[in-house]
Design an enzyme around this catalytic site. Structure first.
Site: not given
Length: 409
Positions: A1-4, A19, A118
């Site tokens: 989730y999110g944009t880096v 992020k 993960d």
């Protein structure tokens, strides 16, 4: 989730990754605040750990949350994808050395009571040991190399959890990537159901740190072959293979093991994976067991010795040039004295840029750095002798051959 995003701070000699995660705008949007809080908590707790993505800053801006970390050159997934298809035999020692670093990283998580949930190549970031190393040099390791010219860092703790006691270290929430999930994680949704015929209120249910051992085995296979071990187009067949023995005793499909068995020493890795992948989490080896057995696997692969010729104390006999300081740190009984392990300096790019010389770290009288005459600074202060730095005994691994135990000098 999110944009880096990649950013550069004029006040600091290094780049950062930011992020940005949007806040939910309606009641129908997923709320990620809990995951963000957990991720920041874990990264802040492990800020000083050398195998964990370094947290620089975090906060809230207008309409979004942000997490700033150090910038890393590439992911382990990108690095492995760039390797030639037939590179396993030629780069076997490099791959095994990387796997050793990954095992050490998971050991550090376990020491801090953190479960990642993960572990995969996408969530491992790489940084060169020297700031002068180019990305192309990272992708093309020198011929005959026994260790990579970069270090590894675990990242993406959005699925992770931290716990205080063993009783608290269980989750009944479905976490992680599908094809690296352990049997107990795949069945976690049904774990707490009181309608089950096998329900026992006295038994702790859910997935705990044993899940990371399973995922670590998947991660090592992905590193060696570039593929997910249990990936199957038929999800039902994948589920049955992992969670039950109804498909036979082979928990791993023979065609998946063929690439490992085709290389010299690969059979030792196959036996290691078979030993790791135990469906029952109670009977599955611990991460400490995995670390010790992996030391033996590396020695057997490096020396080409059959199991019957392995020394009785094989866990203590490793190739001295490959004797990483992290190995000694996690088994202090094996060291017994302070050790100077000859390896590339462990400083980050920013530390090297500020110091301009080999920057090393002194912890519990364990000095990690380059050759003795190359040490210039320890824990941020200049030293003109190892004794003044608090080191009274030194093991010099640089002159020892492979397959022997380092002795005091």
């Amino acid at each position: 989730y999110g944009t880096v995003y990649k950013a550069y701070l004029p006040s600091e000699p290094f780049e950062v990754a930011v992020k940005v995660i949007d806040m939910p705008k309606t009641i129908h949007d997923p709320c990620t605040l809990g995951d963000i809080f957990s991720e920041v908590t874990i990264m802040d707790e492990m800020r000083c750990e050398p195998r964990v993505c370094h947290l620089v800053d975090y906060g809230v801006s207008s309409g979004s949350y942000y997490i700033a970390t150090s910038w890393y050159r590439m992911s382990l997934k990108a690095w492995r994808s760039a390797q030639p298809p037939d590179s396993l035999q030629a780069n076997m020692r490099v791959y095994l050395s990387i796997a050793t670093k990954l095992i050490d990283a998971v050991c550090r998580l376990d020491d801090r009571r953190v479960v990642h949930f993960d572990l995969k190549c996408d969530n491992v970031l790489l940084l060169p040991l020297s700031p002068h190393t180019t990305s192309e040099e990272m992708l093309r390791q020198p011929p005959g190399a026994v260790a990579p010219n970069f270090d590894v860092f675990l990242a993406d703790f959005g699925e992770s959890m931290v716990y205080a006691t063993g009783e608290d270290g269980y989750t009944t929430r479905n976490r992680g990537t599908e094809y690296i999930k352990s049997p107990e994680m795949l069945t976690v949704a049904n774990a707490s159901s009181k309608e089950r015929s096998t329900y026992d209120r006295r038994k702790k249910v859910g997935a705990n740190k044993a899940t990371d051992v399973w995922a670590l085995g998947c991660l090592i296979y992905e590193l060696l072959t570039g593929e997910f071990l249990f990936f199957d187009d038929d999800w039902i067949r994948f589920f049955i293979r992992v969670t039950s023995d109804s498909m036979g005793d082979d928990i791993m499909a023979p065609e998946r093991l063929a690439p490992l068995r085709a290389v010299e020493g690969g059979e030792h890795v196959v036996e290691f994976l078979l030993w790791v992948f135990v469906r029952d989490p109670v009977r599955r080896p611990t991460i400490q067991d995995v670390a010790k057995r992996w030391d033996v696997v590396r020695m057997l692969v490096a020396n080409g010795a059959p199991d019957s010729e392995a020394p009785e104390d094989a866990a203590a006999c490793v190739s001295a040039p490959d004797l990483a300081a992290s190995m000694v740190m996690r088994d202090s009984d094996r060291a017994g004295i302070a050790m100077l392990a000859r390896e590339d300096f462990s400083a980050t790019e920013s530390e090297e840029a500020r110091c301009g010389w080999n920057a090393v770290h002194l912890s519990d009288r364990l000095l990690v750095g380059a050759e003795p005459n190359a040490v210039r600074q320890v824990d941020g202060r200049e030293v003109d002798s190892l004794r003044r730095a608090g080191v009274t005994s030194v093991v010099d691994c640089s002159r020892l051959g492979g397959g022997v135990v380092a002795s005091e000098k």
